[in-house]
Each structure stands twice: as C-alpha cells, then as structure tokens.
Design a protein around this motif. Structure first.
Motif, PDB file in Angstrom:
ATOM      1  N   ILE A 262      -6.485  -1.644 -11.044  1.00 58.59           N
ATOM      2  CA  ILE A 262      -7.479  -0.936 -10.216  1.00 58.59           C
ATOM      3  C   ILE A 262      -8.345   0.022 -11.026  1.00 58.59           C
ATOM      4  CG2 ILE A 262      -6.068  -1.076  -8.136  1.00 58.59           C
ATOM      5  CD1 ILE A 262      -5.347   1.935  -8.720  1.00 58.59           C
ATOM      6  N   ALA A 263      -8.249  -0.054 -12.362  1.00 58.84           N
ATOM      7  CA  ALA A 263      -8.926   0.925 -13.224  1.00 58.84           C
ATOM      8  C   ALA A 263     -10.413   1.061 -12.880  1.00 58.84           C
ATOM      9  CB  ALA A 263      -8.754   0.548 -14.680  1.00 58.84           C
ATOM     10  N   ASP A 264     -11.074  -0.036 -12.565  1.00 57.47           N
ATOM     11  CA  ASP A 264     -12.519   0.022 -12.306  1.00 57.47           C
ATOM     12  C   ASP A 264     -12.837   0.058 -10.812  1.00 57.47           C
ATOM     13  OD1 ASP A 264     -11.484  -2.535 -12.027  1.00 57.47           O
ATOM     14  OD2 ASP A 264     -13.434  -3.476 -12.357  1.00 57.47           O
ATOM     15  N   CYS A 265     -11.834   0.332  -9.969  1.00 60.37           N
ATOM     16  CA  CYS A 265     -12.066   0.329  -8.517  1.00 60.37           C
ATOM     17  C   CYS A 265     -12.480   1.706  -8.014  1.00 60.37           C
ATOM     18  CB  CYS A 265     -10.804  -0.090  -7.775  1.00 60.37           C
ATOM     19  SG  CYS A 265     -10.528  -1.852  -7.871  1.00 60.37           S
ATOM     20  N   HIS A 266     -13.238   1.721  -6.936  1.00 60.21           N
ATOM     21  CA  HIS A 266     -13.641   2.971  -6.294  1.00 60.21           C
ATOM     22  C   HIS A 266     -12.836   3.200  -5.018  1.00 60.21           C
ATOM     23  CE1 HIS A 266     -17.029   1.401  -8.624  1.00 60.21           C
ATOM     24  NE2 HIS A 266     -17.300   2.656  -8.880  1.00 60.21           N
ATOM     25  N   ALA A 267     -12.391   2.147  -4.408  1.00 60.41           N
ATOM     26  CA  ALA A 267     -11.626   2.268  -3.165  1.00 60.41           C
ATOM     27  C   ALA A 267     -10.388   1.381  -3.271  1.00 60.41           C
ATOM     28  CB  ALA A 267     -12.480   1.856  -1.979  1.00 60.41           C
ATOM     29  N   VAL A 268      -9.227   1.967  -3.016  1.00 59.54           N
ATOM     30  CA  VAL A 268      -7.955   1.257  -3.181  1.00 59.54           C
ATOM     31  C   VAL A 268      -7.120   1.466  -1.913  1.00 59.54           C
ATOM     32  CG1 VAL A 268      -5.865   1.037  -4.597  1.00 59.54           C
ATOM     33  CG2 VAL A 268      -8.032   1.730  -5.669  1.00 59.54           C
ATOM     34  N   TYR A 269      -6.797   0.382  -1.225  1.00 56.62           N
ATOM     35  CA  TYR A 269      -6.032   0.507   0.011  1.00 56.62           C
ATOM     36  C   TYR A 269      -4.716  -0.244  -0.126  1.00 56.62           C
ATOM     37  CZ  TYR A 269     -10.512   2.130   1.786  1.00 56.62           C
ATOM     38  OH  TYR A 269     -11.683   2.834   1.969  1.00 56.62           O
ATOM     39  N   GLY A 270      -3.606   0.433   0.160  1.00 58.60           N
ATOM     40  CA  GLY A 270      -2.285  -0.168   0.019  1.00 58.60           C
ATOM     41  C   GLY A 270      -1.752  -0.637   1.365  1.00 58.60           C
ATOM     42  N   ALA A 271      -1.328  -1.905   1.420  1.00 54.51           N
ATOM     43  CA  ALA A 271      -0.755  -2.448   2.657  1.00 54.51           C
ATOM     44  C   ALA A 271       0.733  -2.117   2.711  1.00 54.51           C
ATOM     45  CB  ALA A 271      -0.969  -3.957   2.720  1.00 54.51           C
ATOM     46  N   THR A 272       1.156  -1.475   3.793  1.00 50.79           N
ATOM     47  CA  THR A 272       2.562  -1.078   3.893  1.00 50.79           C
ATOM     48  C   THR A 272       3.158  -1.517   5.223  1.00 50.79           C
ATOM     49  OG1 THR A 272       2.009   1.065   4.865  1.00 50.79           O
ATOM     50  CG2 THR A 272       2.214   0.989   2.485  1.00 50.79           C
ATOM     51  N   ALA A 273       4.399  -1.999   5.123  1.00 50.82           N
ATOM     52  CA  ALA A 273       5.115  -2.409   6.331  1.00 50.82           C
ATOM     53  C   ALA A 273       5.675  -1.199   7.060  1.00 50.82           C
ATOM     54  CB  ALA A 273       6.245  -3.371   5.961  1.00 50.82           C
ATOM     55  N   ARG A 274       5.836  -0.111   6.287  1.00 52.04           N
ATOM     56  CA  ARG A 274       6.386   1.106   6.896  1.00 52.04           C
ATOM     57  C   ARG A 274       5.279   2.024   7.352  1.00 52.04           C
ATOM     58  NH1 ARG A 274      10.591   1.990   2.230  1.00 52.04           N
ATOM     59  NH2 ARG A 274       9.323   0.296   1.417  1.00 52.04           N
ATOM     60  N   GLN A 275       5.513   2.739   8.450  1.00 51.11           N
ATOM     61  CA  GLN A 275       4.495   3.614   9.035  1.00 51.11           C
ATOM     62  C   GLN A 275       4.730   5.070   8.699  1.00 51.11           C
ATOM     63  OE1 GLN A 275       4.226   2.234  13.061  1.00 51.11           O
ATOM     64  NE2 GLN A 275       2.153   2.990  13.230  1.00 51.11           N
ATOM     65  N   ARG A 276       3.799   5.895   9.103  1.00 51.65           N
ATOM     66  CA  ARG A 276       3.909   7.354   8.964  1.00 51.65           C
ATOM     67  C   ARG A 276       4.072   7.790   7.521  1.00 51.65           C
ATOM     68  NH1 ARG A 276       5.755   6.752  14.021  1.00 51.65           N
ATOM     69  NH2 ARG A 276       7.848   6.182  13.419  1.00 51.65           N
ATOM     70  N   ASN A 277       3.110   7.395   6.752  1.00 50.10           N
ATOM     71  CA  ASN A 277       3.071   7.797   5.358  1.00 50.10           C
ATOM     72  C   ASN A 277       2.494   9.210   5.288  1.00 50.10           C
ATOM     73  OD1 ASN A 277       1.875   8.042   2.675  1.00 50.10           O
ATOM     74  ND2 ASN A 277       2.628   5.952   2.466  1.00 50.10           N
ATOM     75  N   VAL A 278       3.257  10.153   4.772  1.00 49.68           N
ATOM     76  CA  VAL A 278       2.774  11.543   4.796  1.00 49.68           C
ATOM     77  C   VAL A 278       1.565  11.765   3.897  1.00 49.68           C
ATOM     78  CG1 VAL A 278       4.838  12.791   5.496  1.00 49.68           C
ATOM     79  CG2 VAL A 278       4.549  12.133   3.104  1.00 49.68           C
ATOM     80  N   ALA A 279       1.494  11.005   2.807  1.00 51.51           N
ATOM     81  CA  ALA A 279       0.487  11.337   1.800  1.00 51.51           C
ATOM     82  C   ALA A 279      -0.842  10.610   1.999  1.00 51.51           C
ATOM     83  CB  ALA A 279       1.034  11.029   0.411  1.00 51.51           C
ATOM     84  N   LEU A 280      -0.888   9.587   2.837  1.00 55.80           N
ATOM     85  CA  LEU A 280      -2.118   8.791   2.951  1.00 55.80           C
ATOM     86  C   LEU A 280      -2.525   8.628   4.408  1.00 55.80           C
ATOM     87  CD1 LEU A 280      -1.316   5.835   0.504  1.00 55.80           C
ATOM     88  CD2 LEU A 280      -2.880   7.732   0.098  1.00 55.80           C
ATOM     89  N   THR A 281      -3.833   8.604   4.639  1.00 50.29           N
ATOM     90  CA  THR A 281      -4.327   8.275   5.972  1.00 50.29           C
ATOM     91  C   THR A 281      -4.084   6.795   6.228  1.00 50.29           C
ATOM     92  OG1 THR A 281      -6.020   9.956   5.734  1.00 50.29           O
ATOM     93  CG2 THR A 281      -6.351   8.340   7.468  1.00 50.29           C
ATOM     94  N   GLU A 282      -3.641   6.483   7.440  1.00 52.01           N
ATOM     95  CA  GLU A 282      -3.268   5.106   7.740  1.00 52.01           C
ATOM     96  C   GLU A 282      -4.293   4.441   8.666  1.00 52.01           C
ATOM     97  OE1 GLU A 282       1.062   4.287   8.087  1.00 52.01           O
ATOM     98  OE2 GLU A 282       0.398   3.888  10.127  1.00 52.01           O
ATOM     99  N   TYR A 283      -4.629   3.201   8.340  1.00 50.51           N
ATOM    100  CA  TYR A 283      -5.600   2.440   9.127  1.00 50.51           C
ATOM    101  C   TYR A 283      -4.967   1.123   9.563  1.00 50.51           C
ATOM    102  CZ  TYR A 283      -8.760   5.496   6.469  1.00 50.51           C
ATOM    103  OH  TYR A 283      -9.369   6.573   5.888  1.00 50.51           O
ATOM    104  N   THR A 284      -5.487   0.531  10.654  1.00 49.38           N
ATOM    105  CA  THR A 284      -5.141  -0.858  10.964  1.00 49.38           C
ATOM    106  C   THR A 284      -6.109  -1.740  10.172  1.00 49.38           C
ATOM    107  OG1 THR A 284      -6.709  -1.042  12.776  1.00 49.38           O
ATOM    108  CG2 THR A 284      -4.498  -0.229  13.337  1.00 49.38           C
ATOM    109  N   PRO A 285      -5.796  -3.034  10.019  1.00 41.64           N
ATOM    110  CA  PRO A 285      -6.752  -3.917   9.330  1.00 41.64           C
ATOM    111  C   PRO A 285      -8.139  -3.875   9.988  1.00 41.64           C
ATOM    112  CG  PRO A 285      -4.640  -5.000   9.515  1.00 41.64           C
ATOM    113  CD  PRO A 285      -4.529  -3.721  10.313  1.00 41.64           C
ATOM    114  N   ARG A 286      -8.182  -3.779  11.310  1.00 41.82           N
ATOM    115  CA  ARG A 286      -9.474  -3.767  12.005  1.00 41.82           C
ATOM    116  C   ARG A 286     -10.245  -2.491  11.708  1.00 41.82           C
ATOM    117  NH1 ARG A 286      -8.956  -6.608  17.636  1.00 41.82           N
ATOM    118  NH2 ARG A 286      -8.158  -8.145  16.165  1.00 41.82           N
ATOM    119  N   GLU A 287      -9.528  -1.401  11.514  1.00 40.71           N
ATOM    120  CA  GLU A 287     -10.196  -0.136  11.178  1.00 40.71           C
ATOM    121  C   GLU A 287     -10.664  -0.115   9.725  1.00 40.71           C
ATOM    122  OE1 GLU A 287      -7.591   2.705  14.199  1.00 40.71           O
ATOM    123  OE2 GLU A 287      -6.997   2.489  12.099  1.00 40.71           O
ATOM    124  N   ILE A 288      -9.900  -0.746   8.852  1.00 36.25           N
ATOM    125  CA  ILE A 288     -10.241  -0.675   7.431  1.00 36.25           C
ATOM    126  C   ILE A 288     -11.416  -1.607   7.112  1.00 36.25           C
ATOM    127  CG2 ILE A 288      -8.878  -2.513   6.290  1.00 36.25           C
ATOM    128  CD1 ILE A 288      -8.697   1.052   5.185  1.00 36.25           C
TER     129      ILE A 288
END
Ligand code: SAH
Length: 252
Positions: free
Chosen positions: A76-102
């Motif tokens: 991702i060195a040359d990326c400006h936007a990086v989104y991680g797909a997670t099966a687990r919810q309620r990640n304290v450190a990141l804002t969470e989106y649905t695929p439709r929102e992202i």
C-alpha cells in the motif's frame, strides 16, 4: 453497459497471508467478473499453485498480473486510501463502513486521482492489529450476529459487486466529498508523529494515556482523510503551538 475501467484501474484488492491457493484463484475470478483487474498478494503461503489456477477458472490474466510482496506496508506504499475488510465488528481504532457505504468513497477517491486498496485478511486469523493500523477505515459486511465470517473470496466478491453497482449506477458522478486526493499514508503518519510530539510539548496529557488519545485522534483524522494542502495547514498550527510552548517555557 458503461465502462468502469477508468476508476477500476486505481483500485487494488490486497490479500494478506492467504493460506488456501483456491481462495486466491476464486478471488481472482470474483475481481475479474466485476470488471476489476488488480490483485496484490502479501506473503501468500502457497503461490503460484495449480489450485489457484483451477479456481480462477479462466481469470488467469488477473493471476498472471498479480503482484506478490512480503508485507502489507509494501502493498500500500503508494496508496492514498486503504480500507481493511474485517469479519469482526466494533473496531475501536477505525471508522466502520458497510460495502455500500464505502463504495461512493472509493469512487470519489479514485475519481480524484487516489490509489485505493481494499485489504483482506488471512482465512483463520483475519487482519492482525498492526495490519489494521495501516488502514484508514474498516469495511464490515453485515452478517448474522452470531456467525460473521464469510469465505475470503466471497467477501472479495461482495465488495467488488457493491463497487461495480455504484460505478454502473453513477458512472460520471461528481466526487461527493472531495476534489483533491487524500494525503498519502506516509504523509498522514508524519502528521501523527508531529501531533504526538506537539501534545507532549504543550503538556496536553496530564496523566491521561497518550496512546488512547492518539487512537481517538487517528480515527478522527483518518475518517476526515485530509488532502496535502489541508495537512500543511494543520502542521502549521502544530508548529506554532510548539513555538508558543517553547516561549512559555522561557526558551528562544
Ligand atoms: N476468523 C477470521 C475471519 C477471516 S475470513 C476473523 O475473525 O477475522 C478472511 C477475510 O475475509 C477476513 O480477514 C476479511 O478480510 C474477509 N471477511 C470475512 N467475513 C467478512 C465480513 N463479514 N465483512 C468483511 N470482511 C469479511
């Protein structure tokens, strides 16, 4: 049918430490069917492999062009936007989106010239915390509450499908939230270091945990995704705050 390729070329699907080559092949097929082409493999456990080729079922070009790298940072060195797909919810450190929102965010980022990465974890362990820390947002496919883990390639399919629908329905949509690309991941990390030292310089913490504050602030600024110019303004404010703190301490 509209051509989505202009945006699609700026979007890469990154599979991290995949253990089953069949999943790599099936992910290549998922990407190819939805009009995307770029696959990046971070330290795959078995690759190349006949099983990957078999599961790709003719989407060989995606596999042939796949880039293999040793760690996520490099992917991702040359990326400006990086989104991680997670099966687990309620990640304290990141804002969470649905695929439709992202999807509209990804589209807007790509239209503004950004390179975008969608990152998927290992089949058994998902994305590690240090890998999630490199992401600017999390994507969670809403599932049954008591069984949230999709097969890796199926998760890739769902995200690629939602993106495709967005691009087909709004082929020339003006960027809904920006005109300049967000600052690079490296520039953001530089800003966070500056913010951290400034908070120390102005004695902001007063016994509170700097780590918790930094996690909250990271989440806030990564959600806002400032561009380079906005980041320069913020860093100018930090530099002035540091200067005032030095003066207050009687320094020069
Ligand atoms: N047991 C792992 C699941 C890994 S599934 C865990 O608890 O994290 C392999 C990958 O598929 C995940 O890392 C994620 O990138 C993707 N994935 C699976 N289910 C998902 C879901 N509901 N939403 C978003 N991504 C999902």
């Amino acid at each position: 049918m509209s051509d989505i390729s202009a945006v699609a070329t700026r979007i890469r699907f990154v599979l991290v430490r995949t253990s089953q080559p069949g999943n790599i092949g099936a992910a290549a097929r998922a990407i190819r069917t939805m009009g995307f082409a770029r696959l990046v493999l971070v330290a795959p456990q078995r690759y190349p492999d006949a099983e990957a080729t078999a599961f790709a079922a003719g989407a060989d070009a995606v596999l042939d062009d796949a880039v293999v790298v040793p760690d996520l940072k490099r992917a991702i060195a040359d990326c400006h936007a990086v989104y991680g797909a997670t099966a687990r919810q309620r990640n304290v450190a990141l804002t969470e989106y649905t695929p439709r929102e992202i999807a509209p965010r990804v589209q807007a980022d790509a239209l503004a010239g950004a390179e975008v990465a969608l990152v998927f974890g290992n089949e058994r362990t998902g994305l590690e915390n240090d890998e999630l820390a490199l992401c600017h947002g999390a994507v969670h496919i809403p599932t049954a509450a008591d069984y949230s883990s999709l097969n890796l390639a199926q998760a890739v399919q769902v995200l690629a499908y939602e993106l495709r629908i967005r691009l087909l329905d709004n082929p020339a949509a003006p960027p809904p939230h920006r005109t300049d690309p967000p600052a690079s991941a490296g520039a953001m990390e530089g800003f966070f270091e500056h913010l951290y030292t400034t908070l120390n310089d102005i004695e902001f913490h007063k016994g509170r945990s700097p780590e918790t504050i930094m996690l909250r602030l990271r989440k806030l600024f990564l959600r806002a995704a400032p561009d380079e110019r906005e980041l320069r303004v913020l860093r100018g404010i930090l530099a002035d705050a540091q200067r005032m703190a030095r003066l207050a301490r009687g320094g020069s």
